[in-house]
Scaffold this motif. Structure first.
Motif, short mmCIF file in Angstrom:
data_model
loop_
_atom_site.label_atom_id
_atom_site.label_comp_id
_atom_site.label_asym_id
_atom_site.label_seq_id
_atom_site.Cartn_x
_atom_site.Cartn_y
_atom_site.Cartn_z
N LEU A 258 29.92 23.35 12.95
CA LEU A 258 29.38 22.08 12.46
C LEU A 258 29.94 21.88 11.06
O LEU A 258 29.84 22.78 10.23
N TRP A 259 30.49 20.72 10.80
CA TRP A 259 30.93 20.40 9.43
C TRP A 259 29.80 19.58 8.81
O TRP A 259 29.42 18.54 9.31
N VAL A 260 29.28 20.10 7.72
CA VAL A 260 28.06 19.51 7.20
C VAL A 260 28.38 18.36 6.24
O VAL A 260 29.40 18.36 5.55
N SER A 261 27.51 17.39 6.25
CA SER A 261 27.66 16.26 5.34
C SER A 261 26.71 16.39 4.16
O SER A 261 27.12 16.43 3.01
N TRP B 46 22.53 17.19 7.79
CA TRP B 46 23.23 16.29 8.71
C TRP B 46 24.69 16.72 8.81
O TRP B 46 25.27 17.16 7.81
N ASP B 47 25.27 16.60 10.01
CA ASP B 47 26.69 16.91 10.13
C ASP B 47 27.51 15.62 9.92
O ASP B 47 26.93 14.54 9.73
N TRP C 60 18.62 23.88 14.00
CA TRP C 60 19.70 24.83 13.68
C TRP C 60 19.11 26.19 13.40
O TRP C 60 18.38 26.40 12.44
N ASP D 25 16.50 22.66 9.77
CA ASP D 25 17.24 23.88 9.42
C ASP D 25 16.29 25.08 9.44
O ASP D 25 15.53 25.29 8.51
N TYR E 220 19.59 17.92 11.76
CA TYR E 220 19.08 19.23 12.19
C TYR E 220 17.89 19.64 11.35
O TYR E 220 17.93 19.55 10.11
N ARG F 269 31.06 16.70 17.79
CA ARG F 269 30.72 17.06 16.41
C ARG F 269 31.98 17.28 15.60
O ARG F 269 32.75 18.18 15.86
N SER F 270 32.16 16.47 14.60
CA SER F 270 33.17 16.70 13.56
C SER F 270 34.54 17.04 14.16
O SER F 270 35.23 17.92 13.67
#
Ligand code: PMP
Length: 449
Positions: free
Chosen positions: A53-56, A64-65, A415, A73, A71, A23-24
């Motif tokens: 998690l770095w979110v997009s 989404w990451d 998440w 949420d 995820y 992840r990221s």
């Protein structure tokens, strides 16, 4: 619970998280160059025992990451994404407002509509805006001090009302201590901390007659989800009135559990009420409501205009971006188009589905756990009965187990995070989202049974 199984599971899940679905990793390694502890806000690092998690992006009940993992949420940004991610009315209002200018240091018409909507919803006569709930609580404390001519504040053990110094204490062996470093030791001189659901302790704290404000959530949300016992709120109101203390209800979190907050649902009569987080659909905004009587302290000062460096006859409130046109436009859309009575009927229904499913999964696995629920928010305690106060919640807590649950769910595209677990649905969630959550947590309870 089988501890050997828990340990084996923890190792497997951590490996899966780190290796199986990276992840990221690029963002994670770049961030250490510019950010202490590799995260934009250092406490984020404490929250997780894995890289963040770095979110997009997000939409509705999902986000989404950067690596494209999706995820469901169930944390909804500690209740602040209760409108759902990218709620269409908020997106529209924000885009229009940004295009028309968002910051003037003059009131926009939306501020009127938002104040009227808040007054109608929460039953407080007068409203003021800030950029966060922390700042709303900060101003509420100051107003109470001016109104009463007293300094002291009473809060409940396990509270969180934001990073405002007057409340940042903990209680240890009956002594109040600063909760973090960077705080002057003196803050404890003005703070008393008592257990939730303990009216005798409240009475003892108020009896000296020197308390300006008792600040509480209607149900505590930052030490599990602690519900008030019968008569507790009546007792609080009676005691605060008797001892000349103002009562402020912080609905920042609990506003997600009932359309007009628990204050209205339970017929509470605070002198001040604070909200924040979700009320502007993800755009920064805090607000506080007051009775007409309390609002008197915000009368125009007698001494003319303020000049920096000269004492001034006005309560210390305000900020350049407070009540900016963007926050107001977003809040207008959120309050009038997203946080509708129908939306709350749906979130309460989903909350019941959540709690019933959690209880069924716990029973099936034979775990000695319990569940509290109100409206959109549910919470599971690792104890057979829900505790009544923060000490009980801490005793029942197991941070290692919480971390494992977070990881287990994240590996399955769900998440649920925070210092304390406990799922919350947003206005955008569906019954299928709740079912997906229950499948994943049910798999967990079976795996550790
Ligand atoms: N009040 C309560 C009950 C909260 O839980 C929080 C934050 N978790 C706050 C106030 C402060 O909110 P913010 O960080 O948005 O200022």
């Amino acid at each position: 619970m089988d501890l050997a199984k828990v340990e084996a599971l923890a190792a497997a899940e951590a490996k899966w998280f780190r290796d199986g679905r990276p992840r990221s990793m690029e963002a994670t390694s770049r961030a250490v160059e510019t950010m202490p502890r590799g995260v934009p806000v250092s406490w984020m690092d404490e929250l997780y025992d894995h890289p963040p998690l770095w979110v997009s992006h997000g939409t509705g009940s999902r986000f989404w990451d950067l690596d494209g993992h999706e995820y469901v949420d169930m944390y909804i940004a500690d209740m602040s994404a209760f409108c759902g991610h990218a709620a269409a009315p908020v997106v529209r209002a924000v885009c229009e407002r940004v295009a028309a200018g968002s910051q003037f240091l003059l009131p926009s018409q939306d501020a009127l509509i938002v104040a009227e909507a808040l007054a109608q919803r929460y039953g407080m006569a007068k409203w003021q805006f800030t950029l966060s709930a922390t700042q709303a609580n900060t101003e509420v404390v100051r107003i109470a001090r001016v109104r009463t001519g007293r300094q002291k504040v009473v809060v409940f053990d396990g509270k969180y009302h934001g990073h405002l110094e007057p409340t940042l204490g903990i209680v240890e062996d009956g002594r109040v201590l600063p909760e973090y470093t960077g705080l002057p030791a003196e803050i404890t001189a003005h703070l008393r901390i008592v257990p939730f659901n303990d009216l005798d302790a409240v009475e003892r704290a108020l009896a000296p007659g020197d308390v300006a404000l008792l600040l509480t959530e209607p149900a505590m949300t930052n030490a599990g989800f602690l519900l008030p016992g019968p008569g507790f709120h009546d007792g609080l109101r009676e005691l605060t009135r008797r001892h000349g203390t103002l009562l402020a209800i912080d609905e920042t979190h609990t506003l997600v559990t009932a359309h007009s907050g628990l204050t209205t649902e339970w017929g509470l009569e605070p002198d001040l009420l604070t909200v924040g987080k979700s009320i502007a659909g993800g755009v920064p905004l805090g607000a506080y409501g007051m009775t007409d009587e309390v609002a008197e302290v915000l009368r125009p000062p007698a001494g003319g205009a303020a000049v920096s460096g000269i004492a001034y006859d006005e309560v210390a409130t305000g900020g350049t971006l407070f009540a900016n046109a963007l926050s107001m436009a977003a809040a207008r859309a959120a309050l009038t188009e997203v946080l509708t009575p129908e939306a709350f009927i749906n979130t309460a229904r989903l909350g019941h589905q959540l709690a019933a499913g959690l209880r069924a999964g716990i029973d099936r696995a034979g775990l000695p756990w319990s569940v509290n629920v109100h409206g959109s928010h549910a919470f599971y305690f690792f104890s057979p009965e829900p505790p009544r106060d923060a000490r009980g919640a801490r005793d029942a807590d197991d941070p290692g187990l919480r971390a494992l649950i977070r990881l287990f769910l994240a590996n399955r595209g769900v998440w649920e995070s925070g210092w304390w677990l406990g799922p919350t649905v947003s206005v955008a969630h569906t019954s299928q989202d709740v079912a997906a959550y229950l499948d994943a947590i049910g798999e967990f309870t079976q795996a550790v049974a």
